[in-house]
Design an enzyme around this catalytic site. Structure first.
Site, PDB file in Angstrom:
ATOM      1  N   ILE B  88       0.710  -1.187   0.002  1.00 44.20           N
ATOM      2  CA  ILE B  88      -0.008  -0.102   0.010  1.00 44.20           C
ATOM      3  C   ILE B  88       0.988   1.102  -0.041  1.00 44.20           C
ATOM      4  CG2 ILE B  88      -1.796   1.488   1.137  1.00 44.20           C
ATOM      5  CD1 ILE B  88      -2.712  -1.118   2.570  1.00 44.20           C
ATOM      6  N   GLY B  89       1.974   1.213   0.881  1.00 40.47           N
ATOM      7  CA  GLY B  89       2.892   2.421   0.783  1.00 40.47           C
ATOM      8  C   GLY B  89       3.992   2.260   1.816  1.00 40.47           C
ATOM      9  N   GLY B  91       5.328   4.207   5.026  1.00 38.72           N
ATOM     10  CA  GLY B  91       4.859   4.968   6.047  1.00 38.72           C
ATOM     11  C   GLY B  91       6.042   5.740   6.745  1.00 38.72           C
ATOM     12  N   GLY B  92       5.888   6.510   7.659  1.00 38.00           N
ATOM     13  CA  GLY B  92       7.112   6.942   8.438  1.00 38.00           C
ATOM     14  C   GLY B  92       7.873   5.896   9.072  1.00 38.00           C
ATOM     15  N   MET B  93       7.078   4.856   9.407  1.00 37.41           N
ATOM     16  CA  MET B  93       7.925   3.937  10.362  1.00 37.41           C
ATOM     17  C   MET B  93       8.137   2.605   9.648  1.00 37.41           C
ATOM     18  SD  MET B  93       5.837   3.955  14.150  1.00 37.41           S
ATOM     19  CE  MET B  93       5.040   5.298  14.216  1.00 37.41           C
ATOM     20  N   GLY B  94       7.504   2.582   8.365  1.00 35.46           N
ATOM     21  CA  GLY B  94       7.935   1.160   7.818  1.00 35.46           C
ATOM     22  C   GLY B  94       7.138   0.763   6.770  1.00 35.46           C
ATOM     23  N   VAL B  96       3.669  -0.546   4.454  1.00 32.83           N
ATOM     24  CA  VAL B  96       2.299  -1.005   4.770  1.00 32.83           C
ATOM     25  C   VAL B  96       1.772  -1.934   3.483  1.00 32.83           C
ATOM     26  CG1 VAL B  96       0.029  -0.276   5.583  1.00 32.83           C
ATOM     27  CG2 VAL B  96       2.108   0.877   6.231  1.00 32.83           C
ATOM     28  N   ASP B 205       2.209  10.123  19.220  1.00 29.99           N
ATOM     29  CA  ASP B 205       2.720  10.540  17.894  1.00 29.99           C
ATOM     30  C   ASP B 205       1.451  11.091  17.138  1.00 29.99           C
ATOM     31  OD1 ASP B 205       4.633   8.760  15.249  1.00 29.99           O
ATOM     32  OD2 ASP B 205       4.329  10.850  15.931  1.00 29.99           O
TER      33      ASP B 205
END
Lengths: 188, 918
Positions: B88-89, B91-94, B96, B205
């Protein structure tokens, strides 16, 4: 042990080949221990964790040794080289396991494409890198840091106190060299 | 293999650089000109440029050596009960992935988020455990966490409800929602966060990308508590890491000041982030404004600079006219109209959420929401606007050193500075330890802060006891019994119960905490558990055990400086033990030692200082040092108001204790409103179920002192009833004694006698002979006898009473401060018995004793009554002038302390006026 690494780095910098060998072995052992403990036994996705691992390793050793410990840039030069070795060894293990039939419980679907870079290729890259290091060591370092360890251009630029553009240029040139070397160019 | 020698490389490399700098089409010409000068070199360069082209085409080395799960090859990978479908994409953390259940059970799609964070030093078990706690967080506006685990590749992952929507700021802009609608949408966000807080989960966050709005206009919050899953094992509330792997460091646009300076993260941190979000939603700009350009500048601005008012920035000339108009249009207004909408209440509300000091923000998300609702209903909000002086001081100077430290570390990790200096790291480690200790101390307060927030999490009326019970249940659900943080929370809950006088529950919970802590090696936790239990036990009968537990706790801490804050805690508890054992002097000594310890601590906390201050005030009070106690209470009360916590249960306790001091000091007129305030705070609607019986009786006593006997009787009865319900023995007998006193005042002698009969066995069961309670009983009996005309008995009892209390006073024991009162009692008997000389002597002595401890310039009821008694005695001796002088002093004091209409004041007036005009 930390102080021995410290003095080994100093001696290796001065050109002592034997010291460089010992340094490699000791760092390898230390980082391997840390990697085993922290990255898990079942495999590692290299884009995560390695840079943290290296930063942590540096900070731990530097803290234990004190101000005489070399700065992070010099440390990274050696540590990233060691990391390269670790990763290749690890990749060999994984490949061997796959080929040896020790499957893990969850596995990739059979119609998924193969891994982009296998351990044979990695070994050849490593040999070519060693050669490149004798020609222009800063180029080889960039490959270790970026390709094997996963540092970003920005991080590498910071470590070496140069601009990002310089790092990108080094990366370009390193790739040119390695590509030519691997594909059997007449020159390289 | 290689024909390119280092020398040749060195020669050709500068030309390679030049060639690479040129655009493609110009390289040919460059090569040609080089060929003219040096053909061999040009040949080499040609080869290299050919390789360069091939590298680009083949994307050589752009793959990583081993596939991370961001690689398409991972599609089809089975992760837990789910199968990955497509990426899907990022993210800032990893990464998805869209995923479906591999057992075909539900049709629902989920999102699997792989966390790009090394589990350095953290356990897999802990991750899964924390994840399962978070999975219990269920709310329509929170994206459900379905599962958490570690994949076969070694990467931690989370399985989340798939949410399809825009980030909230994009949604609002796209729909061009006006201010009112934006606020309403924002309120949905607040209910979700409040729900999470009620379950003791802090988000940490919050930012627009984590607050999505679906096409149906439904709000969904993502990533709740994820930051907590990733923190070091340094314990609850430890500073969360700000950097992330893989995607580079995170920009701290929504980080609260305390997150940047390494302070305690709490629900207030979420309040701050929500404040920034609302600021952005309503103004289209970030509070830090231009400082957003670099992370370092942003951090500095967040910690140090008070943001401009929203109404000011939506139409200031510095914003380009076009941009301002576009911004306003997205909010359904012109810049001018928008400014008017935001000015006033919304400015104030946002400012309160964005306070640098967490304690000055809204105490809870629910309070934040309430004010917003009031704004929407055009009702007055509870937040108070800043004074001009506050706004004028744009720099918050307090945390300069911490700011500098944090900025160095953060920027270094971004790569802006070479390396993190070793010194900074060591200093940080030491500070981290101190902060952890403070965090533990504050975690108690933090739970309290949550528990003591202004409104119930579910919006229904609640009692603190209900909340404690639910907190206990939440803790019990946690599986790891030996988890140190669990013990911390148990201690906090136990102490809350104690504050509520729920001694049985307090004892149960604190005993559990103590027992669990014995298995630990964490000395600070063991000591806290011992000392917390010690103070609770000292409320019962086994005072020797209480003292032993206290000593055990102190011994565990030894003298090591790093346990300073724990020693403060233990000394405060030890002071309670000493006081309850009747050793008031030792009680004061221990609180003073605690205060000294606190002042020497490396990190300070306003809340902790306040707590200690309240304990100090208490210990002075029980030692009878009312002047110092009054000063301490006054200071603590100001501090409470300053911290915005003057409507909390803690404040209620403070006001109760302060009222008591004022009453004992002799200022019942001042004490009365303070008690009333305390009762008001503890009340829930019209119900008195949550009001402490002790408080009701204290209030009754003050009312009696003011001569409002009917109200006094009423409250005394209510206090008695509550005390019986709660089985609060101390309050039972106190209320009975007070009741009999009121009966005596009303000359209902039969009833007075009956109550005294009822109370005597209670006292005998509880106390040793010689305890001040018996003296009180005897003094009431003396008065009773006197009213019956039995002066002999009255005198005998009065003498006994005086001698008993004299002894207590000499020993510095509790109750000794009542001596002057007992002397007045005897003086009254002596006057009636026709011995004015003795009466005068006793009255004079009582007066002297009271004047010794009187704060200079204060008019006190005690001193007033002393003068009155003296005046009567002198008048009986025929010393008219002296009697008048004494009476005039009495009037002065009594008029101020109990009011001009009080019978005693009137009596003094009469006495003063007798014989000559004044």
């Amino acid at each position: 042990m930390e102080s021995s690494i410290s003095s080994l780095i100093a001696t290796a910098e001065a050109g002592d080949a034997a010291a460089a060998e010992t340094l490699f072995t000791e760092l390898y052992a230390e980082l391997h221990r840390m990697a085993k403990r922290e990255l898990g036994r079942r495999g590692v996705a290299v884009s995560l964790g390695v840079t943290t691992l290296l930063h942590e390793a540096y900070l731990d050793m530097a803290e234990r040794t004190g101000p005489s410990f070399p700065d992070e840039m010099r440390f990274m030069k050696y540590a990233s080289r060691v990391m390269r070795g670790l990763i290749i060894d690890h990749a060999r293990n994984r490949q061997a396991r796959k080929r040896g039939g020790q499957f893990e419980i969850t596995s990739l679907r059979t119609d998924a494409p193969e891994l982009a870079v296998d351990d044979v290729e990695l070994t050849r890259i490593s040999e070519a890198l060693d050669e490149l290091a004798t020609v222009d060591s800063s180029l080889a370092e960039v490959v270790d840091l970026k390709f094997f360890c996963g540092f970003s251009f920005a991080e590498i630029a910071a470590l070496r106190s140069v601009s990002e553009r310089t790092v990108q240029r080094h990366w370009e040139k390193a790739r040119i060299y390695l590509h030519g070397s691997l594909r059997g160019s007449s020159l390289l | 293999m290689s024909k390119l020698t280092p020398e040749r490389w060195q020669s050709v490399t500068p030309y390679l650089d030049q060639a690479l700098d040129l655009p493609d089409e110009e390289r040919g010409a460059f090569l040609a000109s080089l060929r003219a000068q040096d053909p061999a070199l040009a040949d080499d360069l040609q080869v290299l440029l050919d390789e360069h082209r091939a590298v680009g085409q083949e994307r050589f080395l752009e793959a990583v050596p081993l596939p991370p799960t961001g690689h398409p090859a991972a599609a089809g990978l089975e992760v837990g009960a789910y199968r990955l479908l497509s990426l899907i994409g990022q993210g800032g953390m990893g990464t998805v992935w869209l995923a479906e259940r591999s057992d075909g059970r539900f049709v629902r799609h989920a999102a699997v988020k792989f966390l790009d964070v090394a589990l350095v030093g953290r356990g897999e078990e802990r991750f899964k455990r924390e994840g399962s706690i978070l999975a219990r967080l269920t709310h329509p506006h929170i994206a459900q966490l379905l599962d958490a685990g570690v994949a076969a590749t070694g990467q931690p992952y989370l399985v989340l409800e798939r949410v399809d929507g825009d980030s909230i700021d994009a949604h609002c802009d796209r729909q061009a929602l006006d201010v009112g609608r934006r606020v309403r949408l924002f309120l949905d966000v607040l209910t979700a966060v409040a729900h999470a807080h009620a379950n003791l989960v802090v988000h940490r966050d919050l930012k627009p990308s984590n607050v999505l709005v679906t096409r149906d206009g439904e709000v969904k919050l993502l990533d709740f508590g994820i930051a907590k899953l990733l923190e070091d094992e340094t314990g609850p509330g430890a500073p969360a890491p700000l950097t992330r792997e893989g995607g580079g460091a995170m920009t701290p646009e929504y980080a609260a000041p305390e997150q940047l300076t390494g302070g305690l993260v709490s629900t207030a941190t979420d309040v701050y982030a929500l404040g920034v979000l609302l600021y952005v939603l309503l103004t289209g700009q970030h509070p830090a404004g231009a400082a957003l350009r670099t992370p370092a500048a942003l951090m500095k601005a967040t910690v140090e600079t008070v943001p401009p008012r929203p109404s000011d920035i939506v139409s200031t000339p510095t914003v380009e006219a076009g941009a301002a108009a576009a911004n306003a249009a997205k909010r359904g207004a012109t810049p001018d109209r928008l400014r008017r909408l935001l000015a006033g209440d919304l400015d104030t509300i946002i400012a309160k959420a964005l306070k640098k000091n967490p304690a000055e923000r809204y105490a809870s998300v629910t309070a934040f929401a309430d004010d917003l609702r009031r704004y929407l209903r055009h009702e007055p909000i509870s937040a108070r606007p800043d004074t001009l002086a506050y706004r004028a001081a744009k720099l918050v100077r307090r945390n300069r050193a911490a700011t500098a430290l944090a900025i160095v570390a953060f920027v270094a990790s971004l790569g802006g500075v070479v390396g993190t200096s070793i010194q900074a790291r060591t200093a940080r480690a030491q500070r981290d330890f101190a902060l952890r200790q403070l965090a533990r101390a504050e975690a108690m307060n933090d739970l309290d802060k949550f528990l003591l927030s202004d409104a119930a999490p579910s919006g229904k009326p609640f009692t603190v006891n209900d909340l404690l019970t639910s907190a206990e249940q939440i803790v019990a659900r946690q599986e790891d019994k030996d988890d140190p943080s669990r013990i911390d929370v148990l201690i906090s809950i136990g102490r809350q119960y104690a504050t509520q006088d729920e001694d049985a529950s307090a004892l149960r919970v604190l005993t559990e905490a103590y027992d669990l802590s014995r298995a630990l090696r964490d000395r600070s936790l063991r000591a806290q558990a011992s000392c917390a239990l010690a103070s609770e036990v000292s409320r019962g009968d086994d005072l020797a055990r209480a003292e032993r537990l206290f000593q055990e706790g102190m011994a565990d801490l030894a003298d090591e400086p790093e346990y300073g804050l724990d020693r403060v805690f233990c000394l405060m508890r030890g002071s309670e033990v000493a006081r309850n054992s009747g050793n008031a002097t030792e009680g004061v000594a221990r609180t003073q030692a605690g205060q000294r310890e606190l002042q020497a601590a490396p990190v300070r906390s306003a809340l902790l200082d306040l707590r200690v201050l309240m304990d100090v005030a208490e210990s002075y009070r029980t030692a009878g040092r009312y002047r110092e106690a009054n000063a301490a209470f006054e200071e603590a009360s100001k501090e409470l108001t300053r911290l915005g916590r003057d409507r909390t249960q803690t404040a209620g306790t403070l006001y109760n204790n302060w009222g008591l001091v004022l009453d004992l000091l002799g200022r019942p007129l001042d004490a009365e409103p303070i008690f009333r305030r305390a009762i008001e705070i503890s009340r829930v609607g019209d119900s008195e179920a949550a009001v402490s019986p002790m408080l009701l009786v204290n209030y009754a006593r003050v009312l009696r002192g003011l001569g409002r006997l009917e109200a006094a009787a009423d409250y005394a009865d209510r206090g008695y009833a509550r005390a019986r319900e709660a089985d609060a023995q101390i309050v039972v007998y106190q209320s009975l004694l007070l009741r009999s006193w009121i009966y005596l005042d009303r000359l209902e002698l039969g009833r007075a006698a009956a109550v005294l009969e009822e109370v005597e066995p209670i006292l005998k069961r509880r106390f040793q002979p010689g305890h001040v309670a018996f003296a009180a009983l005897a003094s009431y009996r003396s008065r009773l006898a006197q009213e019956h005309g039995d002066l002999e008995t009255a005198q005998r009892l009065a003498n006994e009473v005086v001698s008993v209390v004299e002894v207590l006073r000499e020993r510095g024991a509790q109750g000794g401060e009542n001596l002057p009162l007992m002397l007045l009692r005897r003086s009254s008997v002596e006057l009636a018995a026709g011995d004015p000389g003795a009466a005068a002597a006793d009255a004079a002595r009582a007066l002297t004793l009271w004047q010794e401890t009187a704060p200079p310039g204060m008019f006190l009821s005690t001193v007033g009554r002393g003068y009155l008694a003296l005046g009567r005695a002198l008048a009986a001796q025929g010393k008219r002038d002296e009697a008048r002088a004494a009476s005039r002093s009495a009037v002065e004091h009594l008029r101020s302390a109990v009011g001009p209409d009080h019978p005693d004041t009137l009596a003094a007036l009469a006495l003063a006026g007798a014989g000559a005009p004044s």
